[in-house]
Design a protein around this motif. Structure first.
Motif, PDB file in Angstrom:
ATOM      1  N   GLU A 150      -4.856  -1.050  -6.463  1.00 34.32           N
ATOM      2  CA  GLU A 150      -4.032   0.140  -6.729  1.00 34.32           C
ATOM      3  C   GLU A 150      -3.619   0.200  -8.192  1.00 34.32           C
ATOM      4  O   GLU A 150      -3.684   1.274  -8.830  1.00 34.32           O
ATOM      5  CB  GLU A 150      -2.800   0.127  -5.827  1.00 34.32           C
ATOM      6  N   ASP A 151      -3.188  -0.929  -8.752  1.00 32.40           N
ATOM      7  CA  ASP A 151      -2.798  -0.964 -10.171  1.00 32.40           C
ATOM      8  C   ASP A 151      -3.990  -0.656 -11.072  1.00 32.40           C
ATOM      9  O   ASP A 151      -3.858   0.062 -12.071  1.00 32.40           O
ATOM     10  CB  ASP A 151      -2.220  -2.339 -10.522  1.00 32.40           C
ATOM     11  N   LEU A 152      -5.136  -1.221 -10.720  1.00 30.57           N
ATOM     12  CA  LEU A 152      -6.348  -0.974 -11.509  1.00 30.57           C
ATOM     13  C   LEU A 152      -6.732   0.496 -11.475  1.00 30.57           C
ATOM     14  O   LEU A 152      -7.127   1.069 -12.503  1.00 30.57           O
ATOM     15  CB  LEU A 152      -7.493  -1.834 -10.970  1.00 30.57           C
ATOM     16  N   MET A 153      -6.597   1.113 -10.306  1.00 26.80           N
ATOM     17  CA  MET A 153      -6.988   2.523 -10.165  1.00 26.80           C
ATOM     18  C   MET A 153      -6.100   3.448 -10.982  1.00 26.80           C
ATOM     19  O   MET A 153      -6.569   4.470 -11.500  1.00 26.80           O
ATOM     20  CB  MET A 153      -6.964   2.917  -8.691  1.00 26.80           C
ATOM     21  N   VAL A 160      -7.373   7.800 -10.615  1.00 20.04           N
ATOM     22  CA  VAL A 160      -5.942   8.087 -10.519  1.00 20.04           C
ATOM     23  C   VAL A 160      -5.667   9.004  -9.334  1.00 20.04           C
ATOM     24  O   VAL A 160      -6.293  10.062  -9.185  1.00 20.04           O
ATOM     25  CB  VAL A 160      -5.418   8.725 -11.818  1.00 20.04           C
ATOM     26  N   GLY A 161      -4.730   8.594  -8.472  1.00 22.89           N
ATOM     27  CA  GLY A 161      -4.355   9.410  -7.317  1.00 22.89           C
ATOM     28  C   GLY A 161      -5.182   9.154  -6.078  1.00 22.89           C
ATOM     29  O   GLY A 161      -4.848   9.664  -5.006  1.00 22.89           O
ATOM     30  N   ASN A 162      -6.259   8.384  -6.200  1.00 23.96           N
ATOM     31  CA  ASN A 162      -7.109   8.102  -5.046  1.00 23.96           C
ATOM     32  C   ASN A 162      -6.466   7.032  -4.163  1.00 23.96           C
ATOM     33  O   ASN A 162      -5.706   6.193  -4.630  1.00 23.96           O
ATOM     34  CB  ASN A 162      -8.492   7.629  -5.482  1.00 23.96           C
ATOM     35  N   ASN A 163      -6.824   7.061  -2.878  1.00 21.01           N
ATOM     36  CA  ASN A 163      -6.332   6.080  -1.924  1.00 21.01           C
ATOM     37  C   ASN A 163      -7.101   4.773  -2.070  1.00 21.01           C
ATOM     38  O   ASN A 163      -8.335   4.764  -2.086  1.00 21.01           O
ATOM     39  CB  ASN A 163      -6.479   6.630  -0.499  1.00 21.01           C
ATOM     40  N   ALA A 164      -6.392   3.656  -2.177  1.00 19.71           N
ATOM     41  CA  ALA A 164      -7.053   2.369  -2.421  1.00 19.71           C
ATOM     42  C   ALA A 164      -7.953   1.950  -1.261  1.00 19.71           C
ATOM     43  O   ALA A 164      -9.034   1.393  -1.478  1.00 19.71           O
ATOM     44  CB  ALA A 164      -5.999   1.292  -2.679  1.00 19.71           C
ATOM     45  N   TRP A 165      -7.524   2.210  -0.023  1.00 20.41           N
ATOM     46  CA  TRP A 165      -8.344   1.818   1.124  1.00 20.41           C
ATOM     47  C   TRP A 165      -9.638   2.625   1.183  1.00 20.41           C
ATOM     48  O   TRP A 165     -10.707   2.088   1.496  1.00 20.41           O
ATOM     49  CB  TRP A 165      -7.559   1.974   2.424  1.00 20.41           C
TER      50      TRP A 165
END
Length: 268
Positions: A150-153, A160-165
């Protein structure tokens, strides 16, 4: 209890269609399931429902439930589900999202569960696919890994704003959250590889021996010490006394939340 809701405009399922939701189980019934259907009739052309929890064996429900869905529920704990639908469905005739909470063999009011954050989405290609990155942890766990992603994204263009899963579903090219967790587990295991010894190498037996051992069906379980190669125990202790022993890859520990086990023998 069967409750269906019409999907506005219907649902077309393609290769990148994903269903994600949160599931909270407070009181278990025989079957808790979420379904996608083209009508409101109970027919058996193909399975339509994903069993999420329950005391009843899903394999006894004919063609209604997918038998291969891994149930990862815990009472009073929210579980995140991410499912690539193209692994199970394909086409454009799906009109209803339905829920089953079944307890027809006893008190029909038994069972309390909540579904939330339900989304149908189309995942794009992984936004991290062409990125070079590494993580450092005090402890490599699924939760810590996802937080790092999430931090990397948030610092990566196009993420940015995308869901990590959903990103990890695309990044690992898998079909469900349990498969994502398996891949993360493999990454964590590789990081600790030099510090642990696989369980199967301790016994020096074939892989099936480990399954039988934890089911209690080997000579190591029910006979005397004279039947066990005690010399091997001394050799393993000398060789690996400063290393951790890996968790056995057996069905008994598939839902082991702590990721740790203790051996206990009540008699010699």
């Amino acid at each position: 209890l069967f409750k269906a809701f019409e999907i506005p405009g219907g649902l077309t399922i393609g290769d990148n269609s994903v269903l994600s939701f949160d599931f909270l189980l407070e009181e278990i019934a025989e079957i808790h399931a979420i379904c996608i259907d083209e009508n409101l009739q109970h027919t058996s052309d193909f399975p339509r429902c994903f069993p999420l929890a329950g005391t009843q064996d899903a394999s006894k429900e004919g063609d209604l439930l997918y038998r291969g869905t891994e149930q990862t529920y815990s009472i009073n704990e929210v579980q995140k589900y991410v499912i690539r639908l193209s692994e199970f469905f394909h086409g454009e005739d799906f009109k209803y999202l339905a829920f089953i909470q079944d307890n027809d063999s006893s008190d029909r009011t038994t069972g309390v569960s909540t579904y939330s954050n339900i989304e149908f989405t189309e995942i794009a290609q992984s936004c991290l696919k062409d990125e070079n990155f590494e993580f450092s942890f005090d402890e490599c766990t699924i939760e810590n890994f996802v937080e790092e992603v999430e931090d990397l994204m948030t610092a990566t263009s196009g993420c940015v704003g995308n869901n990590a899963w959903l990103e990890l579903l695309a990044f690992f090219n898998v079909n469900s959250k349990p498969q994502i967790e398996e891949r993360i587990g493999a990454v964590c295991t590789s990081g600790y590889k030099k510090d642990y010894v696989p369980f199967d190498s301790i016994a020096g037996k074939h892989v099936q021996f480990s399954n039988e051992f934890f089911d209690g069906g080997t000579t190591w379980n029910y006979e005397h010490a004279s039947n066990v190669d005690v010399n091997r125990i001394e050799i393993m202790n000398a060789k690996y006394s400063n290393k951790a022993i890996g968790m056995p890859d057996v069905h008994n520990f598939k839902q082991c939340e702590l990721g740790a086990a203790m051996c206990c023998y009540v008699a010699n």
